[in-house]
Structures are given as structure tokens and as C-alpha cells.
Design a protein around this motif. Structure first.
Motif, PDB file in Angstrom:
ATOM      1  N   GLY A  23       1.180  -5.134   2.483  1.00 24.82           N
ATOM      2  CA  GLY A  23       0.091  -5.254   1.522  1.00 24.82           C
ATOM      3  C   GLY A  23      -1.280  -5.244   2.172  1.00 24.82           C
ATOM      4  N   CYS A  50      -2.192  -3.474   4.585  1.00 23.27           N
ATOM      5  CA  CYS A  50      -2.583  -2.108   4.957  1.00 23.27           C
ATOM      6  C   CYS A  50      -3.548  -1.524   3.930  1.00 23.27           C
ATOM      7  N   HIS A  51      -3.464  -2.003   2.680  1.00 26.29           N
ATOM      8  CA  HIS A  51      -4.364  -1.522   1.622  1.00 26.29           C
ATOM      9  C   HIS A  51      -5.748  -2.155   1.727  1.00 26.29           C
ATOM     10  N   GLU A  52      -5.843  -3.301   2.384  1.00 24.57           N
ATOM     11  CA  GLU A  52      -7.146  -3.952   2.565  1.00 24.57           C
ATOM     12  C   GLU A  52      -7.982  -3.149   3.576  1.00 24.57           C
ATOM     13  N   SER A  53      -9.282  -3.435   3.599  1.00 25.55           N
ATOM     14  CA  SER A  53     -10.152  -2.755   4.563  1.00 25.55           C
ATOM     15  C   SER A  53      -9.770  -3.156   5.983  1.00 25.55           C
ATOM     16  N   ASN A  80     -11.347   4.377   7.508  1.00 24.56           N
ATOM     17  CA  ASN A  80     -10.247   3.864   6.693  1.00 24.56           C
ATOM     18  C   ASN A  80      -9.737   4.931   5.729  1.00 24.56           C
ATOM     19  N   TYR A  81     -10.656   5.618   5.084  1.00 24.58           N
ATOM     20  CA  TYR A  81     -10.259   6.614   4.081  1.00 24.58           C
ATOM     21  C   TYR A  81      -9.502   7.763   4.726  1.00 24.58           C
ATOM     22  N   LYS A 104      -5.948   6.722   5.681  1.00 29.24           N
ATOM     23  CA  LYS A 104      -5.045   6.373   4.574  1.00 29.24           C
ATOM     24  C   LYS A 104      -4.844   7.488   3.561  1.00 29.24           C
ATOM     25  N   LEU A 152      -1.059   6.658   2.552  1.00 23.41           N
ATOM     26  CA  LEU A 152      -0.640   5.355   3.066  1.00 23.41           C
ATOM     27  C   LEU A 152       0.732   4.949   2.518  1.00 23.41           C
ATOM     28  N   HIS A 153       1.644   4.594   3.421  1.00 23.76           N
ATOM     29  CA  HIS A 153       3.007   4.270   3.007  1.00 23.76           C
ATOM     30  C   HIS A 153       3.616   3.267   3.972  1.00 23.76           C
ATOM     31  N   CYS A 202       2.034   0.235   8.664  1.00 20.24           N
ATOM     32  CA  CYS A 202       1.211   1.137   7.866  1.00 20.24           C
ATOM     33  C   CYS A 202       1.442   2.579   8.316  1.00 20.24           C
TER      34      CYS A 202
END
Length: 378
Positions: free
Chosen positions: A215, A217-220, A262-263, A266, A278-279, A290
Motif C-alpha cells: 500500500g 508504494c502508492h504513497e509519494s 514518482n509518476y 509508477k 504500479l503492481h 513495488c
């Protein structure tokens, strides 16, 4: 805090310094050493600990060096951006660093000239290509414990990881403890280094937090602290090649670097999206890792309770809730991202290297603008 003790005052003034590696006829003194040569000269246990600085923020670099050396961490390298090797200010600063056993070199390029914050990433790839382990951190990070055994333990426990990074998340995931996998045993060699032995003990004791769950990995991902395992791994190099490619396009170099990087890792870019964004990636710890850059890179998020920012360390105190001790305090997450505020927050936690004048009458420049030579006893 009160006046420093005699022992801390001696440390501030230099204490027992490493022997200088500078000689008048070598490439370092002339400022002509390659990055590979700097790594060869300074790496310890195949590891370098690196930050990038500049003329205006030398005092942050001095603080970074001071706290790492208090922890007996070696292999330190400082890249000074937008300075010339023959420049008086660089020569003075580099002499202080080298007298303390710290490698110091100039970092210049069109990208650094345009935007040092994003431009520095174009100078990380040469470090990674040497095959050394690289711990990279911003100079406004104060190191509280030697991170090398933990990072070596992470490398042993999670062999798929191409890089590990800190997080802007304000919470922990499941507080899982870092432990030794039976499939990837730590070294039992009698000749193992002190760091290797400490990493093995850390894994057996289960005394530290593992990487965060997927989870996070979705954060900045906060790129102010990053660890790259040894070996010039394909995924490690790909991550940095994609980061610099993205900074070179879409006007991203003029933006704060963290968002675009980051973008890209991901999701892709404006012009394209990864077929495999991202997976989750499976390893012995579960599906915590990640999957990045279309499945070609595997990342991990360092525990928020131990690789902290000023919010998670000093306000939320996640480390206390988790029953562990923090490794790092990064001076971010404040009302204003200005130099004086960073100094204030680090000083509140007693991890700012103050000039001696702080304990008497002084001006604002004395408090914030002292040069590294004065602070480190040079």
C-alpha cells in the motif's frame, strides 16, 4: 538544549580526524577525478554514502557529515554543484572535507546549472555504474543511527529489490519485523565485515521493522533517502535512466523533481502509459514489493517509523508507537520549506551542528550562515 559537554565540544571541533587523502599531485586535489575513481578511493565495504550540496547550503552538508561521522560511518562522498574545482570557496570547503576523510568533488552539467534539485539525478547514474552500494540522501537529513547494517539486512532479506526509498506517508502499514529468510541465509564467514555481522544479528533478533507493505508504494516516494544495492543491477540502472529521461522532457526539470520521478516509475508519462503500471511483486515476505517501470524495476518502501520526516519523527512519533529507534530525520513536512525552518526543526531535536557562537550573542548569519570550515573545526 544546554551548553555542549566537553566531549561533544571536542567532537564539534574535529576530534580525532581521519588522515587526509589529499596530495598536491593527485586528481582529487586538481578536481579531475572521475566518479569511479572517487568511489574506488572512498568506498568502505563496497559502499558509499553520498549527498549533493552547493555553496549556499554548505552548513547543511557540514551537519550531514558531522552526524554520520559521529556514528563512525565511512565511505562519505559529497558532490558540490555549480562550483569550479579551482574556486577559492570550493578549495577551502574540500580541504576541510578531505581532512576528515570525506571525498569531495565538483558536479557540473547543463541540467545542474538549470535546476540543481532535478539536475543532480543525472550525476547519480555514474555512481551506480561503479557497482558499489549507494546510500543517497539529501543534506537536510540528520542520521541518528548507522543505517548500513539495516540496509545490508534488507539486501539479504529482499534480493529482488533494485532500490529502497523513504516515504511521505504519515502512517505505518503492518509493523512486520525484518527477519532472515531460510532461502537467503546471511553470511557466516569468519571474515565477514563488521557491517555484515551486524546485519546478520539484526535479522536473527528481528529487532527492526521490515519494508512497508505494498500500500505504501502508492504513497509519494520521498527520494530524499534512497538505497541502491551493489552490483550495478539492471533494474537499478533502469530506474535512474527512466528518471533522467523524464526530467529531460515535458518541462519536468523546472518542476520539483519528486513528482515527475514518482509518476514515471509508477505510470509512465503524458505521451504514454506503462502497459503494466504500479503492481505488487512477490518475494518471501509476501506481495510487499513495488513493481515499477513496466515490470522492469522492483522497489521497496523503507519503514516510515524509522526513516522519518519531521512529522513522523517529532509529531506523530511513529517510532515510539512501533517500539523501535529511528535511523534518520529528514527536515521536510513543515509549514514552510525554508532554510530557517529546517534549521529550527533539526535544532529542536538536538541534531543541528551549531556554531559555538550559538551559546552567546550572535547575528542571524552566525546562526544560519556559518561556513562548513568554521563548523567542523576547519
Amino acid at each position: 538544549r544546554g551548553a555542549p559537554s566537553a566531549s561533544s565540544e571536542r567532537a564539534t571541533r574535529g576530534g580525532e580526524r581521519p588522515v587526509s587523502r589529499e596530495s598536491e599531485d593527485d586528481c582529487e586535489a586538481r578536481g579531475t577525478c572521475t566518479v569511479a575513481e572517487m568511489v574506488r578511493r572512498y568506498a568502505e565495504d563496497e559502499t558509499v554514502v553520498v549527498t549533493f550540496g552547493n555553496s549556499r547550503q554548505q552548513h547543511f552538508t557540514a551537519n550531514w557529515v558531522y552526524h554520520l561521522q559521529r556514528l563512525n560511518v565511512g565511505g562519505l562522498l559529497v558532490g558540490m554543484m555549480n562550483m569550479a574545482a579551482a574556486e577559492t570557496e570550493f578549495v577551502k570547503f574540500a580541504r576541510v572535507m578531505r581532512a576528515r576523510g570525506v571525498g569531495c568533488y565538483v558536479v557540473n552539467s547543463p541540467e545542474v546549472k538549470m535546476q540543481p534539485q532535478g539536475g543532480r539525478w543525472f550525476h547519480v547514474l555514474p555512481l551506480l555504474r561503479t557497482g558499489a552500494r549507494v546510500l543517497l540522501s539529501d543534506s537536510d537529513v540528520a542520521w541518528l543511527r548507522d543505517p548500513r547494517p539495516y540496509l545490508r539486512a534488507l539486501e539479504i532479506s529482499h534480493p529482488k529489490v533494485d532500490f529502497a526509498v523513504s516515504s511521505d506517508a504519515q502512517h505505518m502499514s503492518d509493523r512486520r519485523r525484518l527477519s532472515l529468510s531460510t532461502k537467503t541465509p546471511a553470511s557466516e564467514s569468519a571474515g565477514a565485515s563488521t557491517v555484515e555481522a551486524a546485519a546478520t544479528a539484526l535479522l536473527r533478533d528481528r529487532s527492526e521493522l521490515d519494508i512497508e507493505d505494498f500500500g505504501h508504494c502508492h504513497e509519494s516516494m520521498n527520494i530524499g533517502v534512497m538505497f541502491f544495492p551493489r552490483g550495478a543491477r539492471r533494474g537499478t540502472l533502469e530506474a535512474l535512466e527512466q528518471a533522467t529521461a523524464h526530467l529531460s522532457s515535458e518541462g519536468n526539470l523546472r518542476r520539483v523533481d519528486q513528482g515527475p520521478i514518482n509518476y514515471r516509475w509508477k505510470f509512465g508519462a503524458k505521451a504514454f502509459k506503462w502497459h503494466k503500471p504500479l503492481h505488487r511483486v512477490q518475494d518471501d515476505s509476501g506481495r510487499r514489493l513495488c513493481g515499477l517501470v513496466n515490470g522492469s524495476v522492483v522497489g521497496a518502501v523503507l519503514p516510515s517509523a524509522q526513516f522519518c520526516n519531521t512529522l513522523t519523527h517529532s509529531v506523530l512519533r511513529l517510532w515510539k508507537a512501533a517500539g523501535v529507534q529511528p535511523y534518520a530525520l529528514h527536515a521536510v513536512y513543515m509549514r514552510r520549506q525554508e532554510e530557517d525552518w529546517k534549521v529550527m526543526r533539526l535544532r529542536e531535536q538536538q541534531v543541528w551542528l551549531d556554531a559555538h557562537a550559538w551559546y552567546g550573542n550572535l547575528t542571524l548569519r552566525d546562526r544560519v550562515g556559518d561556513r562548513a570550515g568554521d563548523r567542523l573545526g576547519g
